[in-house]
Design a protein around this motif. Structure first.
Motif, PDB file in Angstrom:
ATOM      1  N   MET A   1      20.642  18.708 -43.067  1.00 11.31           N
ATOM      2  CA  MET A   1      20.367  19.746 -44.058  1.00 11.31           C
ATOM      3  C   MET A   1      21.532  20.726 -44.060  1.00 11.31           C
ATOM      4  O   MET A   1      21.760  21.432 -43.074  1.00 11.31           O
ATOM      5  N   PRO A   2      22.301  20.778 -45.152  1.00 15.04           N
ATOM      6  CA  PRO A   2      23.556  21.539 -45.144  1.00 15.04           C
ATOM      7  C   PRO A   2      23.373  23.056 -45.137  1.00 15.04           C
ATOM      8  O   PRO A   2      24.205  23.778 -44.594  1.00 15.04           O
ATOM      9  N   ASP A   3      22.302  23.556 -45.749  1.00 18.67           N
ATOM     10  CA  ASP A   3      22.100  24.998 -45.851  1.00 18.67           C
ATOM     11  C   ASP A   3      21.350  25.488 -44.618  1.00 18.67           C
ATOM     12  O   ASP A   3      20.117  25.515 -44.579  1.00 18.67           O
ATOM     13  N   LYS A   4      22.092  25.882 -43.590  1.00 20.31           N
ATOM     14  CA  LYS A   4      21.482  26.259 -42.325  1.00 20.31           C
ATOM     15  C   LYS A   4      20.706  27.572 -42.423  1.00 20.31           C
ATOM     16  O   LYS A   4      19.754  27.796 -41.686  1.00 20.31           O
ATOM     17  N   ARG A   5      21.105  28.442 -43.334  1.00 17.63           N
ATOM     18  CA  ARG A   5      20.364  29.693 -43.504  1.00 17.63           C
ATOM     19  C   ARG A   5      18.978  29.424 -44.092  1.00 17.63           C
ATOM     20  O   ARG A   5      17.977  29.980 -43.647  1.00 17.63           O
ATOM     21  N   LYS A   6      18.924  28.550 -45.092  1.00 14.60           N
ATOM     22  CA  LYS A   6      17.624  28.191 -45.660  1.00 14.60           C
ATOM     23  C   LYS A   6      16.786  27.444 -44.625  1.00 14.60           C
ATOM     24  O   LYS A   6      15.570  27.630 -44.532  1.00 14.60           O
ATOM     25  N   LEU A   7      17.446  26.602 -43.832  1.00 15.83           N
ATOM     26  CA  LEU A   7      16.741  25.870 -42.792  1.00 15.83           C
ATOM     27  C   LEU A   7      16.108  26.834 -41.792  1.00 15.83           C
ATOM     28  O   LEU A   7      14.959  26.651 -41.376  1.00 15.83           O
ATOM     29  N   ALA A   8      16.844  27.876 -41.411  1.00 18.47           N
ATOM     30  CA  ALA A   8      16.304  28.869 -40.484  1.00 18.47           C
ATOM     31  C   ALA A   8      15.055  29.523 -41.061  1.00 18.47           C
ATOM     32  O   ALA A   8      14.057  29.725 -40.362  1.00 18.47           O
TER      33      ALA A   8
END
Length: 234
Positions: A90-97
């Motif tokens: 999952m490239p968007d680590k901020r959204k993943l967080a």
């Protein structure tokens, strides 16, 4: 593939199943040692080579681990895949967080509630010691925000363990991932809140107050989510 290769694979699969059955029947826990290769071969009436291949297969599944010079042990991961949800990709680590924090909000308050109902006296005492250790660790590393990850993970893992729900312990790695993610974003801003809510959660579990345990965990996670959202805006 030849008939002999098929037979060898089939035998290895049977030995894999037999070793798993042995672990379950003997109630082996993470970190417990298995009999050596010769003993397993004798027990299962197969050759050492077959046992070796079965052990390799179980290592690849995070069920067993080899400690060089010591033997074969039940893995601490207890069969849990390293990345069961494919979060690495999952490239968007901020959204993943943020998404992982939302998952925590869904499940961890209920886990805390279960722990308050099911934890015994010995476990409550163990959690208090861990709460104190975590607090002291965080305070002594206040300027090194990443340093409080490990005791924090251990604290949350113990709460999951003390829920006495056999499925919950397999959810802990996802919780770990969430904590590791949002600590990077919130840095040291949550230090005081972490100390405060860890203590509140412990006290509620100690007092077997399910409502307070759930509410304290929920508030703890909602504040974490707010900080993750702020990080997303920066």
């Amino acid at each position: 593939m030849s008939a002999n290769e098929n037979t060898a694979q089939s035998l290895t699969s049977k030995v894999v199943d037999a070793i798993i059955y042995y672990i379950i029947e003997n109630n082996l826990q993470a970190g417990n040692k298995l009999p050596n290769e010769d003993t397993l071969a004798s027990m299962l009436n197969v050759g050492r080579g077959t046992v070796r291949e079965a052990v390799k297969a179980l290592i690849s599944r995070n069920i067993l681990t080899i400690r060089r010079g010591a033997g074969t042990y039940v893995s601490e991961k207890y069969g849990i895949a390293d990345d069961p949800l494919g979060l690495t990709f999952m490239p968007d680590k901020r959204k993943l967080a943020l998404d992982l924090t939302d998952i925590r909000i869904m499940i961890e308050p209920e886990i805390a509630m279960l722990a308050s109902q099911n934890a015994n006296g010995k476990e409550v005492a163990e959690l208090e010691v861990l709460c104190d250790e975590t607090e002291n660790w965080i305070l002594s590393h206040r300027q090194q925000h990443l340093m409080h990850i490990h005791p924090d993970l251990k604290y949350h893992a113990k709460i999951a363990q003390f829920s006495h729900n056999s499925v919950v312990k397999n959810l802990v790695p996802i919780i770990y991932s969430s904590i590791e993610m949002h600590v990077d974003f919130t840095q040291s801003k949550l230090v005081d809140d972490t100390i405060f809510f860890h203590r509140k959660i412990f006290e509620a579990i100690r007092d077997h107050n399910a409502t307070q345990a759930r509410d304290a965990m929920l508030m703890h996670l909602m504040i974490s989510r707010r900080e993750v959202e702020k990080a997303n805006l920066r």
